[in-house]
Motif scaffolding. Sequence first.
Motif, PDB file in Angstrom:
ATOM      1  N   LEU B  14       0.754  -1.380  -0.180  1.00 24.64           N
ATOM      2  CA  LEU B  14       0.008  -0.067   0.021  1.00 24.64           C
ATOM      3  C   LEU B  14       0.970   1.439   0.183  1.00 24.64           C
ATOM      4  CD1 LEU B  14      -2.832   1.148   0.261  1.00 24.64           C
ATOM      5  CD2 LEU B  14      -2.626   1.084   2.833  1.00 24.64           C
ATOM      6  N   LEU B  15       1.980   1.245   0.979  1.00 28.04           N
ATOM      7  CA  LEU B  15       2.901   2.218   0.820  1.00 28.04           C
ATOM      8  C   LEU B  15       3.462   2.561  -0.458  1.00 28.04           C
ATOM      9  CD1 LEU B  15       5.095   2.168   4.083  1.00 28.04           C
ATOM     10  CD2 LEU B  15       3.526   3.917   3.370  1.00 28.04           C
ATOM     11  N   PHE B  16       3.935   1.274  -1.268  1.00 30.95           N
ATOM     12  CA  PHE B  16       4.332   1.706  -2.631  1.00 30.95           C
ATOM     13  C   PHE B  16       3.467   2.212  -3.441  1.00 30.95           C
ATOM     14  CE2 PHE B  16       5.153   0.205  -6.726  1.00 30.95           C
ATOM     15  CZ  PHE B  16       6.456   0.794  -6.883  1.00 30.95           C
ATOM     16  N   VAL B  17       2.340   1.871  -3.195  1.00 33.92           N
ATOM     17  CA  VAL B  17       1.243   2.484  -4.295  1.00 33.92           C
ATOM     18  C   VAL B  17       1.077   3.867  -3.893  1.00 33.92           C
ATOM     19  CG1 VAL B  17      -1.174   2.667  -5.209  1.00 33.92           C
ATOM     20  CG2 VAL B  17       0.277   0.436  -4.867  1.00 33.92           C
ATOM     21  N   LEU B  18       1.128   4.255  -2.835  1.00 34.98           N
ATOM     22  CA  LEU B  18       0.891   5.534  -2.489  1.00 34.98           C
ATOM     23  C   LEU B  18       2.174   6.629  -2.637  1.00 34.98           C
ATOM     24  CD1 LEU B  18      -0.455   5.076   1.410  1.00 34.98           C
ATOM     25  CD2 LEU B  18      -1.444   6.727  -0.286  1.00 34.98           C
ATOM     26  N   ALA B  19       3.224   5.965  -2.560  1.00 32.67           N
ATOM     27  CA  ALA B  19       4.420   6.439  -2.874  1.00 32.67           C
ATOM     28  C   ALA B  19       5.213   6.569  -4.238  1.00 32.67           C
ATOM     29  CB  ALA B  19       5.571   6.396  -1.650  1.00 32.67           C
ATOM     30  N   SER B  20       4.457   5.630  -5.251  1.00 32.29           N
ATOM     31  CA  SER B  20       4.909   5.749  -6.336  1.00 32.29           C
ATOM     32  C   SER B  20       5.008   6.915  -7.070  1.00 32.29           C
ATOM     33  CB  SER B  20       4.154   4.330  -7.105  1.00 32.29           C
ATOM     34  OG  SER B  20       3.182   4.660  -7.308  1.00 32.29           O
ATOM     35  N   GLY B  21       3.903   7.728  -6.927  1.00 34.74           N
ATOM     36  CA  GLY B  21       3.998   8.976  -7.685  1.00 34.74           C
ATOM     37  C   GLY B  21       4.959   9.749  -7.270  1.00 34.74           C
ATOM     38  N   LEU B  22       5.042   9.719  -5.912  1.00 33.78           N
ATOM     39  CA  LEU B  22       6.366  10.542  -5.448  1.00 33.78           C
ATOM     40  C   LEU B  22       7.651  10.416  -6.016  1.00 33.78           C
ATOM     41  CD1 LEU B  22       6.955  13.074  -3.697  1.00 33.78           C
ATOM     42  CD2 LEU B  22       7.197  11.072  -1.763  1.00 33.78           C
ATOM     43  N   ALA B  23       7.729   8.560  -6.210  1.00 33.77           N
ATOM     44  CA  ALA B  23       9.040   8.038  -6.725  1.00 33.77           C
ATOM     45  C   ALA B  23       9.128   8.712  -8.199  1.00 33.77           C
ATOM     46  CB  ALA B  23       8.832   6.691  -6.747  1.00 33.77           C
ATOM     47  N   VAL B  24       8.197   8.885  -8.669  1.00 29.90           N
ATOM     48  CA  VAL B  24       8.210   9.353  -9.972  1.00 29.90           C
ATOM     49  C   VAL B  24       8.720  10.922 -10.088  1.00 29.90           C
ATOM     50  CG1 VAL B  24       7.125   9.933 -12.357  1.00 29.90           C
ATOM     51  CG2 VAL B  24       6.831   7.665 -11.415  1.00 29.90           C
ATOM     52  N   THR B  25       7.944  11.573  -9.202  1.00 30.07           N
ATOM     53  CA  THR B  25       8.224  13.296  -9.358  1.00 30.07           C
ATOM     54  C   THR B  25       9.497  13.447  -8.845  1.00 30.07           C
ATOM     55  OG1 THR B  25       6.863  13.177  -7.408  1.00 30.07           O
ATOM     56  CG2 THR B  25       5.950  14.143  -9.434  1.00 30.07           C
ATOM     57  N   LEU B  26       9.908  12.740  -7.733  1.00 28.42           N
ATOM     58  CA  LEU B  26      10.916  13.283  -7.007  1.00 28.42           C
ATOM     59  C   LEU B  26      12.394  12.347  -7.682  1.00 28.42           C
ATOM     60  CD1 LEU B  26      12.142  14.221  -4.453  1.00 28.42           C
ATOM     61  CD2 LEU B  26      11.573  12.229  -3.392  1.00 28.42           C
ATOM     62  N   GLY B  27      12.140  11.016  -7.915  1.00 31.38           N
ATOM     63  CA  GLY B  27      13.081  10.303  -8.279  1.00 31.38           C
ATOM     64  C   GLY B  27      13.560  10.535  -9.922  1.00 31.38           C
ATOM     65  N   LEU B  28      12.494  10.789 -10.577  1.00 29.84           N
ATOM     66  CA  LEU B  28      12.686  10.879 -12.173  1.00 29.84           C
ATOM     67  C   LEU B  28      12.933  12.371 -12.502  1.00 29.84           C
ATOM     68  CD1 LEU B  28      10.738   7.935 -13.556  1.00 29.84           C
ATOM     69  CD2 LEU B  28      13.050   8.140 -12.989  1.00 29.84           C
ATOM     70  N   MET B  29      11.844  13.089 -11.915  1.00 31.69           N
ATOM     71  CA  MET B  29      11.652  14.413 -12.364  1.00 31.69           C
ATOM     72  C   MET B  29      12.398  15.675 -11.375  1.00 31.69           C
ATOM     73  SD  MET B  29       7.958  13.933 -13.399  1.00 31.69           S
ATOM     74  CE  MET B  29       7.188  15.561 -13.544  1.00 31.69           C
ATOM     75  N   ASN B  30      13.101  15.020 -10.103  1.00 29.88           N
ATOM     76  CA  ASN B  30      13.893  15.661  -9.298  1.00 29.88           C
ATOM     77  C   ASN B  30      13.061  16.774  -8.696  1.00 29.88           C
ATOM     78  OD1 ASN B  30      16.201  16.193  -7.747  1.00 29.88           O
ATOM     79  ND2 ASN B  30      17.166  17.528  -9.532  1.00 29.88           N
ATOM     80  N   PHE B  31      11.856  16.802  -8.338  1.00 30.08           N
ATOM     81  CA  PHE B  31      11.060  17.743  -7.615  1.00 30.08           C
ATOM     82  C   PHE B  31      10.725  17.144  -6.153  1.00 30.08           C
ATOM     83  CE2 PHE B  31       7.535  20.285  -6.424  1.00 30.08           C
ATOM     84  CZ  PHE B  31       7.822  21.423  -7.183  1.00 30.08           C
ATOM     85  N   ILE B  32      11.237  17.913  -5.258  1.00 26.22           N
ATOM     86  CA  ILE B  32      10.721  17.382  -3.867  1.00 26.22           C
ATOM     87  C   ILE B  32       9.511  18.013  -3.665  1.00 26.22           C
ATOM     88  CG2 ILE B  32      11.393  17.606  -1.585  1.00 26.22           C
ATOM     89  CD1 ILE B  32      14.045  18.055  -2.275  1.00 26.22           C
ATOM     90  N   ASN B  33       8.331  17.083  -3.936  1.00 22.29           N
ATOM     91  CA  ASN B  33       7.051  17.299  -3.698  1.00 22.29           C
ATOM     92  C   ASN B  33       6.320  16.807  -2.338  1.00 22.29           C
ATOM     93  OD1 ASN B  33       4.224  18.242  -4.336  1.00 22.29           O
ATOM     94  ND2 ASN B  33       3.968  16.347  -5.631  1.00 22.29           N
ATOM     95  N   LEU B  34       6.457  17.669  -1.286  1.00 19.16           N
ATOM     96  CA  LEU B  34       5.963  17.253  -0.106  1.00 19.16           C
ATOM     97  C   LEU B  34       4.478  17.301  -0.168  1.00 19.16           C
ATOM     98  CD1 LEU B  34       8.333  19.333   2.537  1.00 19.16           C
ATOM     99  CD2 LEU B  34       8.517  17.091   1.399  1.00 19.16           C
ATOM    100  N   ALA B  35       4.123  17.691  -0.924  1.00 26.63           N
ATOM    101  CA  ALA B  35       2.333  17.663  -1.223  1.00 26.63           C
ATOM    102  C   ALA B  35       1.819  16.509  -1.781  1.00 26.63           C
ATOM    103  CB  ALA B  35       1.989  18.992  -2.057  1.00 26.63           C
ATOM    104  N   HIS B  36       2.649  15.460  -2.042  1.00 27.56           N
ATOM    105  CA  HIS B  36       2.159  14.236  -2.693  1.00 27.56           C
ATOM    106  C   HIS B  36       0.826  13.815  -1.793  1.00 27.56           C
ATOM    107  CE1 HIS B  36       2.038  10.953  -5.200  1.00 27.56           C
ATOM    108  NE2 HIS B  36       1.990  10.003  -4.294  1.00 27.56           N
TER     109      HIS B  36
END
Lengths: 353, 284
Positions: B14-36
Amino acid sequence: MTDQSIFLSASKPRHDSDAATRRALDDLRRVGRLRPAELLFWGAALASFLVLPGSHLLLSQTAILGLFALSLDLIIGYAGIVSLGHGAFFGLGAYTAGIVSVRLTEEPLSGLVLGGLVAALAGALTGPLLTMRATDLSRLMVTLGIATLLHEGANQLTWLTGGADGLSGVTVAPILGLFEFDLIGTTGYGYCLIVSFVLFLAARRVVTSPYGLSLRAIRDNALRARAMGIPVAARLVGIYAFSAFIAGVAGALLTQVTMFTSLDVLGFERSADVLLVLVLGGVGYLYGGLIGAVLFTVLQDRLATLSPQYWQFWIGLILVVIVLIGRDRLAAVPVRLRAGLSGRKAAAGEGEA
Amino acid sequence: MIPILIDGIAYGMLLFVLASGLAVTLGLMNFINLAHGAFAMAGGYVTSVLMNSHGVPFLVTLPVAFVVPALVGAVLERTLYAPLYERSHLDHVLFSIGLTFMAVSATTWAMGSQQQLISLPGWLEGRFALFGIAIGRYRAFLIVVCAALVVALQLVLTRTRFGSRLRAAVDDRRVARGLGIRVETIFAATFAVGSGLGGLGGALGVPMLGLDPTFPLKYMVYFLIVVTIGGTAGLAGPFLAALIIGVADVAGKYYLPELGSFLITLLMIVLLVLRPQGLIARAR
């Protein structure tokens, strides 16, 4: 932002290095002199003490917040370390001062100094975690993590900290045996002002020293700074511990002035608020934190009367708008205004040093 | 022991599904999105409102819980996020904290501050026995759904044209643009899908994590931990990290409840100090 560090990174011929050193030192000395605007600022602070006796309680909070934001400015603005957990040191100072008062002595200055020292020790111990191959993101997470650990710790160690109920029974003896803390907060505000001023002078001395210059070199380009022989890790840990000391003192002040401390001194919201305070005032010129604290207090006051429950919404909105407009563009406004007023070209870096 | 492991795996997935979007914005697009977490919360509220006020069945609400945050994400990405990609990390942090505060307050205003409760359909309640081990039906459901999502994501990222374009855009924006890849569109689509997945995770998480307006702040650290520990090379790292954290958190809360979130935070700090780039770092 590039300001004086140019002197360090400029590719000067080798035989010129003495002249360059001299120029850099001269420059530092020039920046180190107190400017009229600064006297005006502290004059206004003194005036607020004399003219606004009814608001001393609120003003104490402002001074404490300002001091806390100033400590954050030292690491963000001068060393380039982004922290989401600076509240950890504030909270450590607050709890140390409280515990000292409850268990050791009611004399305020020892609590204040111990609060600062404990925070500085924590800063010195955790600082190395932020220097080793750290990225912005890992720094954010480590600082946030340390603050979370302390919050959990203070929550669990009920016998020491009072846990979720907060630490009560804090009593503070008169300062130096002379000035007793009163209900309307006059002594408290005077105390906060003096402590803030002393620490401000210390911080100002640090950032206008060659040490401070080397910090800015690290902030602008850590690799190049290392290549020039600046001990990057040691410098970063040093300023981190110093910043933690000031944050700790700010926390200790809060405990002593309010004679109470609770878990929210360690909460995430406090770390986030202080970031906003600093950004409101502007990063990287020491006064940002102090001015931001005044703006923040006024804003909080207005917004809380507007919609007490939802003032956090407006705080968030302000943050978003500041970032969207651009912090550097906002910072340029006063410089441009002054240039327009005096009719001469204001040096671009003047407002920052 | 084994029930805790299964609980932990379900939680981790569940955590992974929640965080996968963040993994993409943060990991791939290098944007620290605390609002995820705010997007995740939006998904949770979509499900809760649809079920409680309109009587829509749980399963039907899930696609809506994906679509609504995805649309919101797409709009916000185009209008607010995109101009900030090139800014400093401090700006990212300030902006997204501000956005989070706004989301928390606005949700409190609109929905009230109380916990949202939903009643799961009967076939997802209770337990069933598998080889003599009692397994919660909802836990099993979570594991199956999330595992399917993980496989689908991995396939999209590695086997499709979209995936290879995205990886190209991430590796070098300029060259990708030069090759005729529409980087902006790809980023917007990726951000939208990431937000949608967050929303889906938020909806799936309502029975397990609870849902109230402070959700984005409460779980922000967990999402960030998953991504920072996992590393930014792809989705394998965050997936591994999510499982480790899920199991460690559930086991920690079961065996050492007095430690609370101590264990998980300590684990994060140690892992980050040892491997600042995460478990699986990008080869450079």
